[in-house]
Design an enzyme around this catalytic site. Structure first.
Site, PDB file in Angstrom:
ATOM      1  N   GLY A  80       0.797  -1.213   0.000  1.00  8.30           N
ATOM      2  CA  GLY A  80       0.000   0.000   0.000  1.00  8.30           C
ATOM      3  C   GLY A  80       0.832   1.266   0.000  1.00  8.30           C
ATOM      4  O   GLY A  80       0.318   2.353  -0.207  1.00  8.30           O
ATOM      5  N   LYS A  81       2.144   1.109   0.263  1.00  7.81           N
ATOM      6  CA  LYS A  81       3.061   2.260   0.335  1.00  7.81           C
ATOM      7  C   LYS A  81       2.459   3.372   1.201  1.00  7.81           C
ATOM      8  O   LYS A  81       2.423   4.536   0.821  1.00  7.81           O
ATOM      9  CB  LYS A  81       3.408   2.763  -1.058  1.00  7.81           C
ATOM     10  N   PHE A  82       1.976   2.974   2.364  1.00  5.93           N
ATOM     11  CA  PHE A  82       1.338   3.908   3.287  1.00  5.93           C
ATOM     12  C   PHE A  82       2.343   4.971   3.722  1.00  5.93           C
ATOM     13  O   PHE A  82       3.512   4.669   3.955  1.00  5.93           O
ATOM     14  CB  PHE A  82       0.799   3.149   4.498  1.00  5.93           C
TER      15      PHE A  82
END
Length: 260
Positions: A80-82
């Site tokens: 998700g590359k939060f």
């Protein structure tokens, strides 16, 4: 980490199967099931890409069903590359771990360790973006620091410190620049790397493993998404890549021992 190590030992694989579903919803449901069922025997981990699910009307339900279909002994990395902080990051973590059931996540460290810490939980893994595979040169990642090195090096240092203090922190390091991977490995000698960019993005598998493997022949997960998803036989594609990884892995390990 124990789950990942147990899985790697059981199937002798460093292959991470990426799930980036493309196509019409009806076709995607069936294809996801096929890819998971056909590749599970060769996968050290699966990595569903959040964006490819959220772009669908039933995306969250599809993501949850997809993760539930994956055998329980195989770690699931939610890509998700939060990149937020504080209470917002905590809610992202709840979504990833509690709502859809992921074992690990990818995190953008642009806001510093405050963007990483909310995802640190016992039994979970966090892969921090350090050097990505999308371009040869990055306006941010390759920006020189007054203290020396570049910004991606600082991301590696932050994650290394958090891993020493808490455990369960790895790095995302792209395969398109082996020399950059070697530098990150020097900065973070023990951490696990999640490695995109082999195949469609042009990363060289042999060079990647030489640069990224630890002396014990571990420490990297080679991700493949498009090459497996688009293959006529996903299982055969996964098996072939797993075997290629292991061939190069043995050579790289031997070279490392010889140099030592």
């Amino acid at each position: 980490m124990n789950k990942l190590l147990s899985r790697i030992q059981r199937v002798d694989s460093l292959l991470c199967v990426g799930l980036d579903p493309i196509g019409e919803d009806a076709q995607v449901v069936g294809r996801l099931a096929e890819v998971i069922d056909q590749t599970a025997a060769y996968a050290a981990a699966f990595k569903p890409n959040l964006a490819f699910f959220l772009s669908r009307e039933n995306g969250v339900a599809l993501l949850r069903d997809t993760i539930q279909r994956i055998p329980q002994d195989i770690p699931v990395i939610l890509d998700g590359k939060f990149g937020d902080i504080s209470n917002t990051a905590d809610h992202y973590a709840r979504f990833a771990y509690d709502v859809v059931g992921a074992d690990a996540v990818t995190v953008n460290p642009y806001m510093g360790d405050d963007a990483i810490v909310p995802f640190l939980r016992e039994g979970k893994l966090v892969f921090v973006l350090a050097k990505t595979s999308n371009k040869p040169t990055h306006s941010l990642q390759d920006m020189a620091l007054t203290s020396g090195g570049v910004l991606s090096d600082q991301a590696a240092r932050i994650s290394g410190k958090l891993d020493e203090e808490n455990g369960g922190v790895g790095l995302v390091v792209g395969a398109t620049q082996p020399e950059a991977m070697a530098r990150v490995r020097e900065l973070c000698p023990t951490q696990w790397f999640l490695v995109p960019g082999v195949g469609a993005q042009g990363g060289d598998l042999a060079a990647t493993l030489r640069a990224g493997l630890r002396p014990d022949g571990l420490g990297v997960l080679i991700n493949s998404s498009r090459a497996i998803w688009q293959a006529a036989d996903a299982g055969a594609a996964a098996q072939e890549l797993k075997e290629q990884i292991n061939e190069h892995r043995q050579v790289a390990k031997t070279d490392t021992v010889s140099q030592g």
